[in-house]
Design a protein around this motif. Structure first.
Motif, PDB file in Angstrom:
ATOM      1  N   GLU A  75       0.816  -1.216   0.000  1.00 49.35           N
ATOM      2  CA  GLU A  75       0.000   0.000   0.000  1.00 49.35           C
ATOM      3  C   GLU A  75       0.849   1.267   0.000  1.00 49.35           C
ATOM      4  O   GLU A  75       0.414   2.302  -0.506  1.00 49.35           O
ATOM      5  CB  GLU A  75      -0.913   0.003   1.224  1.00 49.35           C
ATOM      6  CG  GLU A  75      -1.942  -1.109   1.215  1.00 49.35           C
ATOM      7  CD  GLU A  75      -2.735  -1.146   2.501  1.00 49.35           C
ATOM      8  OE1 GLU A  75      -3.609  -0.285   2.663  1.00 49.35           O
ATOM      9  OE2 GLU A  75      -2.482  -2.031   3.337  1.00 49.35           O
ATOM     10  N   TYR A  81      -4.063   0.509  -3.553  1.00 49.37           N
ATOM     11  CA  TYR A  81      -4.399  -0.728  -2.839  1.00 49.37           C
ATOM     12  C   TYR A  81      -5.196  -0.455  -1.562  1.00 49.37           C
ATOM     13  O   TYR A  81      -5.964  -1.302  -1.115  1.00 49.37           O
ATOM     14  CB  TYR A  81      -3.130  -1.501  -2.480  1.00 49.37           C
ATOM     15  CG  TYR A  81      -2.528  -2.294  -3.634  1.00 49.37           C
ATOM     16  CD1 TYR A  81      -3.200  -2.433  -4.839  1.00 49.37           C
ATOM     17  CD2 TYR A  81      -1.286  -2.920  -3.507  1.00 49.37           C
ATOM     18  CE1 TYR A  81      -2.660  -3.153  -5.883  1.00 49.37           C
ATOM     19  CE2 TYR A  81      -0.736  -3.652  -4.544  1.00 49.37           C
ATOM     20  CZ  TYR A  81      -1.421  -3.768  -5.733  1.00 49.37           C
ATOM     21  OH  TYR A  81      -0.878  -4.498  -6.764  1.00 49.37           O
ATOM     22  N   ARG A  82      -5.000   0.730  -0.978  1.00 50.47           N
ATOM     23  CA  ARG A  82      -5.739   1.063   0.241  1.00 50.47           C
ATOM     24  C   ARG A  82      -7.245   1.096  -0.014  1.00 50.47           C
ATOM     25  O   ARG A  82      -8.051   0.860   0.881  1.00 50.47           O
ATOM     26  CB  ARG A  82      -5.276   2.417   0.770  1.00 50.47           C
ATOM     27  CG  ARG A  82      -3.819   2.423   1.218  1.00 50.47           C
ATOM     28  CD  ARG A  82      -3.322   3.822   1.476  1.00 50.47           C
ATOM     29  NE  ARG A  82      -1.896   3.849   1.776  1.00 50.47           N
ATOM     30  CZ  ARG A  82      -1.140   4.929   1.748  1.00 50.47           C
ATOM     31  NH1 ARG A  82      -1.684   6.098   1.440  1.00 50.47           N
ATOM     32  NH2 ARG A  82       0.146   4.850   2.033  1.00 50.47           N
TER      33      ARG A  82
END
Length: 309
Positions: A75, A81-82
């Motif tokens: 992340e 990706y978060r």
């Protein structure tokens, strides 16, 4: 006369010294331009060497920068990706309980482990299905119905795109997968990679998608590549008798790993791998990229350690 002779001799000596000084001065005056040329020439040479050295340093730095691009597996390095992990996380309070349950697929006898590294293995395949035939068919059917409406994507993954549809576009599949991850898949992966993971409870899918290979006018294969995550898995969604070829090719094995419908292949994302080509039929697989939440530095180190295996 003797005194006058001495004066004459002294005069000659003085004239000789004066002439010598004039000659030295003339020589010095003539030498200065030459010295200046030599200094400029040396400066030019050293400048070239300095420029060359600077170029080498810049190239080295550039190469190091490029090599670090392979570390984009968490992340911190991929902020998206978060957000992309969120749809795959169970929203109820029993998520950690699901994580702690021991999957019935965790037995070492139920899977084949390949590519040894340290105390474990970097590649695993199950010998029995982790998804049922009906579950696999449900995913295929929803993917095809959805893509009739919005189409298959072909450019989501940069240099190595697949013909796929994101799981977040598949409502029923996403709901099912969230439970399957915590009840079956995460416990399995936590067991398989227990020798490496600092905390297997932090496994999170950051991207999930259904891939379609089609020997007639579609994508037939996927060139060798490395995934941008810590671990990856793919599940065969249709029976192997519906296509010829297929499987996941691994550089470390110089061969393709093939699985039957419902079975799963899990591996370190850094391993060089690709989609082995099909020569007839259609092949469907469910692919997910998995990160380890909160372990960004460990993720980078692990990726670098195994990427050349």
């Amino acid at each position: 006369d003797g005194f006058q002779g001495d004066e004459r001799r002294d005069g000659k000596r003085k004239k000789k010294k004066m002439g010598s000084r004039k000659n030295n001065t003339a020589t010095a005056v003539a030498f200065f331009p030459l010295l200046a040329i030599l200094i400029q020439w040396n400066i030019l040479i050293y400048s070239k060497y300095a420029a060359s050295a600077l170029s080498v340093i810049r190239n080295f730095s550039s190469k190091r920068t490029v090599s670090k691009s392979a570390l984009y597996v968490s992340e911190v390095h991929i902020p998206a990706y978060r957000t992309t992990k969120l749809p795959f996380i169970l929203s109820n309070t029993n998520e950690e309980l699901h994580n702690d349950e021991l999957s019935s697929f965790c037995s070492d006898e139920d899977s084949a482990s390949l590519i040894p590294y340290q105390d474990g293995h970097l590649l695993h395949k199950t010998n029995q299905p982790i998804l049922t035939r009906d579950e696999c068919q449900m995913i295929i059917d929803e993917a095809e119905r959805t893509c009739e409406r919005i189409g298959w994507t072909t450019s989501r993954h940069g240099n190595y795109p697949t013909t796929d549809i994101p799981v977040v576009e598949l409502t029923d599949t996403l709901t099912f997968l969230k439970s399957a991850l915590h009840e079956r898949i995460y416990p399995l992966m936590r067991h398989q990679f227990r020798h490496y993971l600092p905390d297997g409870r932090k496994l999170r899918v950051a991207d999930g998608f259904v891939v379609k290979y089609d020997a007639e006018g579609g994508q037939k294969e996927l060139k060798p590549h490395r995934d941008g995550s810590v671990l990856s898995f793919n599940i065969a969604l249709n029976p192997s008798d519906e296509y010829e070829g297929g499987g996941t090719w691994f550089h470390s094995l110089s061969d393709a790993v093939k699985i039957e419908q419902g079975q799963i292949v899990t591996h370190a994302s850094a391993l060089l791998h690709g989609g082995h080509g099909i020569t007839s039929g259609k092949r469907y697989i469910l692919v997910c990229f998995v990160i380890l939440e909160g372990y960004d530095q460990w993720s980078m180190r692990f990726y670098n350690q195994v990427r050349n295996m």
